[in-house]
Design an enzyme around this catalytic site. Sequence first.
Site: not given
Ligand code: NAP
Length: 526
Positions: A190, A263, A297, A395
């Site tokens: 997804k 991650e 990230c 963050e």
């Molecule tokens: P997020 O809200 O956790 O979303 C990431 C993914 O998870 C999206 O595809 C989202 O879907 C899905 N998702 C959200 N809630 C979910 C649930 N309850 N069950 C299953 N899937 C769910 O993250 P974000 O805020 O968009 O991304 C930024 C964060 O990612 C930052 O904290 C960043 O540091 C971290 N990140 C970490 C890395 C690494 O390699 N360590 C790399 C990149 C980003 P939808 O949004 O489509 O609903």
Amino acid sequence: MAPRIKVAPLPEDLLSAYLVMTANVVGRFHENEERQDIASPFLDEPFAHVYVGDEEVVDFAFGRARQAQQRWAETPIKTRQQIFRDFHDRVLKNRELLVDIVQMETGKNRLSALDEVLDVVSNARFYANAAPRLLKEKPMPGAIPGLTRSKLQRTPKGVVGQISPWNYPLALGISDAIPALLAGNAVVAKPDSQTPFSLLSVLRLLYESGLPRDLMQVVTGSGRVVGSAIANNCDYLMFTGSTATGRVLGKTAGERLIGFSAELGGKNPLLISADADLDRSIREAISACFSNSGQLCVSIERIYVEEAIYDEFVSRFGTAVNNMRLASGFDWDADMGSLINADQLETVETFVENAKEKGARVLAGGRTRPELGRFFFEPTVLVDVPNDADLYCDEVFGPVVFIEKVANLDEAIAKANDTSYGLNAAVFAESETGWKAAGKLLAGGVGINDGYTATWATVASPLGGMKDSGVARRHGDEGMLKYTEPRNVAEQRGISMRGPASLPRKTYGTLMANAMLWGKKLKFLP
Ligand code: NAP
């Protein structure tokens, strides 16, 4: 209104047609008619759409993937390797189109989009080369040397679920799936709802390289519905995203007793030693803080500088950041592009305003730039940030960094480690100083005279997060082995493990104790 931009090398209408076609081809199993428009930070109007998946679609995708996986697990490793080697070349050949699509979806500058393409080909090359070594059956020293013959075998997990975020939709969409597929698994993925086309487009290339069509399924839709359904169906879950979502999915994985790789977020520090090369430090720090508009990230959000060079660094870094070129569009000149959306813009603004209210000073940036595009925020450098400002520990995930003066590197290391995160850290220093400090930094990746690109691009070595920044690793041997079930197959030859049937149990006990004793002394036991 977003500024007019030129889509190159494809005319806008052709690109749009290509994207809709890609979504239709890949999402062919979507039977419901609900569609979601996909917007671009560069444009006022949506530029394409995808179908919105639900639990039923996820079930269907898993059914097809499971069937395909059984055939794939029997496919010789050489055939699998060949597909990914061809894919490597195809991605490079189509790089301009892929970079266009990534930029269109995310609004990032072209160099940051190119990084995604390079990541994909690096993973395809490394894992295609490494697969035979990692997956082959290995003879192991048996319990009784000469009599017990043991082999370590690795079988695929089955169907791997993957949930990825919007910030690097191409790289995080496909690079972690590559080792899973090469190891004999199917994948149901997804992408983030805002950025489905980067993954869909590169997946088309993978099909063209010969990947069986049902082996990797993409289901578009929300995390709450599609993401949860994937977590509830898969045999292993690979997640990249926020720490908050990571905790939710970790619970599901724990309840289902499946393997889980996460991650997550970071609050990444950079230490600048008094013996660092300042010219180089300034160039590298800009890249470390503002690549992909800081929505990375591993992006640096705190800089600790030794007092001997603090004033000079602050003054030169501030000037360099003020001179950065911000722009929308598909040329190579922009140093930084847009943020992804209005929510992200509001989050960044709120963090900066909160820090200013608490007494922080803005050394560079600090403002929105609506004349450049709807979601532009200047690369921002803060000093005198008090420790009760929200961004001191939290963050931001945007183009904002603060600088703090420290008496020496030991103080910098203590401050760097004083966080619940442990994703990335960097130290700019003479080589010997750098390696010494690196050994004391608690992070899954540590760069020396480089912010994050050297660790990220070294795909042969595992990378990931300590503490709240993650579980398990991507890259390196671990990045593929986690998608396998190691198992031990042992054949007992000649004498039984219990000795001859006539052997009294007490004698067996004495013999075994002596064997253990001498086995350790003479090192004939492993
Ligand atoms: P997020 O809200 O956790 O979303 C990431 C993914 O998870 C999206 O595809 C989202 O879907 C899905 N998702 C959200 N809630 C979910 C649930 N309850 N069950 C299953 N899937 C769910 O993250 P974000 O805020 O968009 O991304 C930024 C964060 O990612 C930052 O904290 C960043 O540091 C971290 N990140 C970490 C890395 C690494 O390699 N360590 C790399 C990149 C980003 P939808 O949004 O489509 O609903």
